[in-house]
Design an enzyme around this catalytic site. Structure first.
Site, mmCIF file in Angstrom:
data_model
loop_
_atom_site.group_PDB
_atom_site.id
_atom_site.type_symbol
_atom_site.label_atom_id
_atom_site.label_comp_id
_atom_site.label_asym_id
_atom_site.label_seq_id
_atom_site.Cartn_x
_atom_site.Cartn_y
_atom_site.Cartn_z
ATOM 1 N N LYS A 2 12.254 -3.086 -4.126
ATOM 2 C CA LYS A 2 12.079 -3.807 -5.400
ATOM 3 C C LYS A 2 13.349 -3.741 -6.250
ATOM 4 C CE LYS A 2 8.537 -1.303 -6.644
ATOM 5 N NZ LYS A 2 8.476 -0.419 -5.473
ATOM 6 N N THR A 3 13.903 -2.546 -6.403
ATOM 7 C CA THR A 3 15.087 -2.391 -7.247
ATOM 8 C C THR A 3 16.294 -3.104 -6.648
ATOM 9 O OG1 THR A 3 14.252 -0.250 -8.020
ATOM 10 C CG2 THR A 3 16.584 -0.704 -8.358
ATOM 11 N N LYS A 35 -4.292 -3.914 2.969
ATOM 12 C CA LYS A 35 -5.316 -3.318 3.831
ATOM 13 C C LYS A 35 -5.195 -3.810 5.267
ATOM 14 C CE LYS A 35 -8.543 -2.745 -0.035
ATOM 15 N NZ LYS A 35 -9.806 -3.165 -0.654
ATOM 16 N N SER A 70 -14.596 -1.090 -3.387
ATOM 17 C CA SER A 70 -14.465 -1.773 -2.096
ATOM 18 C C SER A 70 -14.993 -0.966 -0.923
ATOM 19 C CB SER A 70 -12.992 -2.131 -1.849
ATOM 20 O OG SER A 70 -12.195 -0.969 -1.804
ATOM 21 N N PRO A 124 4.476 -0.959 -3.133
ATOM 22 C CA PRO A 124 4.603 0.488 -2.913
ATOM 23 C C PRO A 124 6.065 0.921 -2.891
ATOM 24 C CG PRO A 124 3.990 -0.631 -0.885
ATOM 25 C CD PRO A 124 3.910 -1.660 -1.960
ATOM 26 N N PRO A 125 6.309 2.215 -2.971
ATOM 27 C CA PRO A 125 7.699 2.697 -2.956
ATOM 28 C C PRO A 125 8.390 2.399 -1.637
ATOM 29 C CG PRO A 125 6.195 4.408 -3.747
ATOM 30 C CD PRO A 125 5.345 3.307 -3.202
ATOM 31 N N GLY A 126 9.697 2.155 -1.725
ATOM 32 C CA GLY A 126 10.500 2.007 -0.523
ATOM 33 C C GLY A 126 10.496 0.635 0.093
ATOM 34 N N VAL A 127 10.044 -0.403 -0.635
ATOM 35 C CA VAL A 127 10.021 -1.747 -0.041
ATOM 36 C C VAL A 127 11.162 -2.614 -0.561
ATOM 37 C CG1 VAL A 127 7.546 -1.709 0.411
ATOM 38 C CG2 VAL A 127 8.382 -2.582 -1.776
#
EC number: 3.4.21.-
Length: 886
Positions: free
Chosen positions: A413-414, A825, A782, A408-411
């Site tokens: 990666k870049t 989850k 699910s 997800p965004p903000g973890v």
């Protein structure tokens, strides 16, 4: 020409900005401002042929070093059309305090009369304008400048000589010599112009009929001169000085015409009949020879050839480039393909065919420390990066896999990709693929198209100037496809180590070796990535951070960075751990840390406002005692604005902060949190409140922003046995609801939801199932177990446990199948304060990825069949459960 003009003692003044009107010259102006229009109406239009006005040059204060003898608070701005010599006169009101806009009037001007007047009205504004043709008559000197209504008037005196004085001067030998010299030069100029333009001798009549002192002004007025030269000519009241300057200017103009003729003759002598079409090129070459500048296109092409030779191209590519260069040398710059061929060869010369960045010796310990200092947590990810670097150390030319960070965004990666580049000691280039739908962005355009250019990969390599950078393909899951091609398919060749040794960009049209590039990709989701492209990458998931990890990240990285960005320090603002925990629990339930950083920034901004207000409240004397200087004392003594000079030169930021230091730092508390961030967005009691009634169950879902908790609500009403589904649901989740209802109806008797004699559970009633947050689209398999639990809770009127959440796909026969995104989850359940999680039994292996501290705070319950889920979802188990067989 009139020999003498009777000037009145006062004239209305029309200012000319940065332009001079000389006696004898004729000029056409367009008056549009209210002041100039009023002047023309009162001084010229009403008086017809008797009207005279004064033309006075003005210039801006910014263009001179000292203030002139007279200054005005009102001036006209005008524009000049070089073809028809039109000056537009507009009045602009100036603020007297704004010294940069004060204009300075010249002390000498020229009286002018109107030869032609025309009046016009602009549409649709209805503004009146005048076009005036003015003839300069004689010079005058200004003694006093005043304002009459909207325009200026001046008290003047004529600078023209009387008839007796003129006769005396005409007998002066120096004047006679100057006159002859001027007439000779002027006659020579007229002869050259008439020969060039094939005209008659009409201009020569002027030399015989007009007095020589007026001829000087007339001739000079027709040349292009600088404003300073025009002023110098205007100030030349003495006739002998005027003639000398005019002779110099006419001679200069004559010499420029002769140089131009010399160049033309030289060009014509060099041209043959077959070279007439290259006239402009030869003229340019002749001009450069005249200037002594021999740098031409041939020298540029020679430099380009040397650059190509030193680029280190492979032999087969050099042959192709050299053939293109030979073709370019035969072309003329005016030919259509010249520029595109040249740009193409410059690109070939700029590409890093052999240029590599020097890698330092890989130190795995230092790399690990660097990763730990930049990123907290992410143990598995950092371990994989260290393994990757270890292989590179043992085998530098190893073709390693393409790492793809998914999360997800903000973890982070870049920033992880940037850390890999730092650890390898290589240059880093980032290519964003988000929203790219044109295959040419990857492969480039063919050179046959107008505006063609290479792809983003080749442009990136040209930018970093090395052939072995770390290249980040950002947002690789967000490429699209349309009629312009499929960029994701174009990436198949780029990311295949067996194929990218000979990557063929359409613009280059020659193979380029990409095997030395270290490719790293990032994505938010795996599903949109085509399977063939996914097969070329190694997926490394970054599911998000636990609250404990977020707390550590905030204390170690976010708070220092936020304080630095807002000009604060820990001496000004302190955010305790307990308050950061409250921000995490009550205001941010995201997988990454971007919203957490935004909330901390809001606290910093509030503190910055408070301290800025306190700084303004500090008295000047108290704040300046420790940083007084003689310079400051002088400025205060002169009565200057003290607030503008608080910080003299040589005082550093530390001294300034000491001057305004307050007694104690601002410590954030719970009341301040609510005042700045507002009431809490999330409540730990939300789950208990929402499942207080039967028919509600708690599910776990996966989104591109991480895991989320999803409530499922079911209710029954009188009806015809229909099932209603709402919540912006996709086809898969609608089918799951049908399967769930079918399974419950089949087992209604076994579950004691209906008596044995009742054959139809839905008879006489409808069931409505709703997934809250109706504006958010939802889909996926699910939610099967969650739907069954909600239906059983509704029909049995028993509440589901508020501390339990579940996920899993269900078959028509009641088997619970595994699902994806288990780690996300489980982390979402942990963030929401849920204590028990029901998972499919076959997802047990996925719990290895869940942090141990999260597993320690949760009770994980495994289910193989739907009856196992119901057993764990209700208080006291499921007493009506029947062990049925498939």
């Amino acid at each position: 020409m009139t020999e003498s003009v009777e000037l009145p003692s006062r004239l209305a003044i029309l200012p000319f900005r940065n332009k001079v009107l000389l006696p004898g010259a004729i000029i056409r102006i367009r008056c549009t401002s209210s002041s100039s229009v009023k002047l023309v109406e009162q001084e010229l239009w009403q008086r017809e042929e008797k009207g005279l006005i004064g033309i006075l040059p003005v210039r801006d204060a910014a263009e001179i070093k000292s203030v002139g003898p007279m200054a005005s608070q009102n001036t006209d701005s005008r524009e000049r059309n070089s073809k028809i010599q039109v000056c537009s006169s507009d009045a602009n009101k100036l603020d007297a305090k704004n010294q940069s806009e004060i204009v300075h009037w010249h002390t000498r001007g020229v009286a002018a009369r109107a030869l032609h007047l025309s009046r016009g009205v602009e549409k649709p504004s209805g503004r009146v304008t005048y076009i005036v043709v003015l003839e300069g008559l004689c010079r005058f000197s200004v003694h006093e400048l005043s304002i009459r209504g909207p325009y200026h008037t001046a008290r003047i005196s004529s600078l023209e000589m009387t008839k007796a004085e003129m006769e005396l001067v005409e007998q002066d030998p120096d004047f006679i010599t100057s006159s002859r010299q001027f007439k000779a030069t002027a006659l020579e100029l007229i002869s050259v112009l008439e020969q060039k333009q094939k005209t008659g001798g009409r201009t020569k009549v002027l030399l015989e009929t007009v007095p020589v002192h007026k001829l000087a002004d007339i001739f000079v007025a027709s040349f292009e001169m600088s404003f300073e030269e025009q002023l110098s000519m205007l100030d030349s009241v003495d006739i002998k000085v005027r003639l000398s300057k005019a002779t110099e200017l006419v001679d200069r103009h004559l010499q420029s015409i002769r140089v131009a003729e010399k160049i033309t003759q030289k060009v014509e002598g060099q041209l043959s009949k077959s070279q007439k079409e290259f006239l402009l090129r030869q003229q340019m070459r002749a001009i450069k020879e005249e200037l002594g500048d021999n740098d031409d296109d041939e020298d540029d092409l020679a430099a380009l050839e040397r650059k190509m030779q030193s680029a280190g191209m492979p032999q087969n590519i050099w042959k192709h480039a050299h053939r293109e260069l030979r073709r370019l040398k035969k072309m003329q710059p005016q030919q259509p393909g010249y520029n595109s061929s040249r740009v193409y060869l410059e690109l070939l010369a700029d590409l890093p065919w052999q240029n590599v960045s020097e890698e330092h010796e890989l130190d795995l310990r230092a790399a690990k420390e660097h990763l730990d200092s930049d990123h907290y947590g992410l143990v598995k990810v950092k371990q994989r990066i260290i393994e990757y670097l270890a292989v590179r150390k043992l085998k530098p030319d190893a073709r390693g896999p393409v790492l793809c960070f998914v999360g997800p965004p903000g973890v982070g990666k870049t920033s992880l990709a940037s850390s890999i580049a730092d650890a390898l000691g290589r240059k880093f280039v980032r290519i964003s693929l988000g929203g790219v739908k044109d295959e040419a962005d990857i492969r480039g355009h063919r050179r046959t198209y107008i505006g063609s250019m290479p792809g983003r990969l080749i442009e990136g390599l040209k930018r970093v100037a090395v052939c072995n950078p770390v290249m980040l393909l950002d947002e690789i899951d967000k490429t699209g496809s349309d009629v312009r091609g499929d960029p994701a398919s174009a990436l198949l060749e780029v990311l295949d180590p067996e194929q990218n040794k000979t990557f063929n960009d359409h613009y280059l049209n020659v193979p380029f070796d990409l095997s030395k590039v270290v490719f790293v990709a990032t994505a938010n989701r795996v599903q949109p990535i085509p399977p063939a492209l996914l097969d070329r990458m190694e997926i490394i998931e970054l599911p998000g951070y636990t609250p404990e990890e977020k707390l550590k990240i905030a204390m170690r990285h976010l708070i220092p960075r936020v304080l630095d960005q807002h000009g604060l320090s820990s001496e000004f603002l302190q955010i305790p751990e307990a308050m950061v925990k409250l921000v995490i629990q009550r205001y941010t339930r995201e997988a990454g840390v971007r919203n957490l950083e935004r909330n901390l920034a809001a606290l910093a901004r509030a503190a910055a406002v408070k301290f800025a207000e306190q700084e303004q409240a500090v008295s000047l004397n108290k704040g300046m005692q420790r940083i007084d200087t003689p310079l400051m004392e002088n400025r205060l003594a002169d009565g200057a604005e003290a607030e503008m000079e608080v910080i003299p030169m040589g005082v550093n930021n530390h001294d300034i902060s000491n001057a305004f230091r307050i007694a104690s730092a601002l410590v954030v508390d719970e009341a301040m949190l609510e005042k700045i961030l507002g009431p809490p967005r999330f409540d730990d009691n939300e789950t208990a409140e929402r499942v207080a009634n039967p028919g509600v169950s708690v599910g776990l879902v996966w989104t591109a922003f991480g895991g989320e908790v999803q409530f499922v609500e079911a209710t029954a009403m009188a009806g015809k046995g229909e099932l209603h589904l709402t919540g912006q649901l996709g086809d898969v989740i609608k089918e799951s609801a049908q399967i769930a209802l079918t399974w419950v109806r089949v087992r209604a008797t076994d579950l004691k939801l209906a008596a044995a004699e009742e054959n139809n559970l839905m008879e006489g009633r409808d069931i409505h199932i709703h997934f809250p947050a109706g504006a958010v689209p939802k889909d996926g398999p699910s939610a099967g177990v969650t739907l069954v639990t909600a239906l059983v809770s509704l029909l049995s009127q028993k509440r589901v446990r508020a501390d339990t959440a579940m996920t899993g796909e269900m078959t028509l026969r009641g088997l619970v199948l595994p699902v994806g995104g288990v780690k996300d989850k489980v982390l979402a359940a942990h963030r929401y304060g849920i204590k028990r999680v029901i998972l499919p039994e076959r997802n047990l292996k996925d719990l290895v990825e869940v942090p141990s501290q999260v597993l320690a705070s949760l009770e994980i319950l495994l289910a193989k069949r739907m009856e196992d889920v119901l057993e764990q979802a209700f208080d006291g188990g499921c007493p009506w459960k029947q062990h049925s067989k498939l």
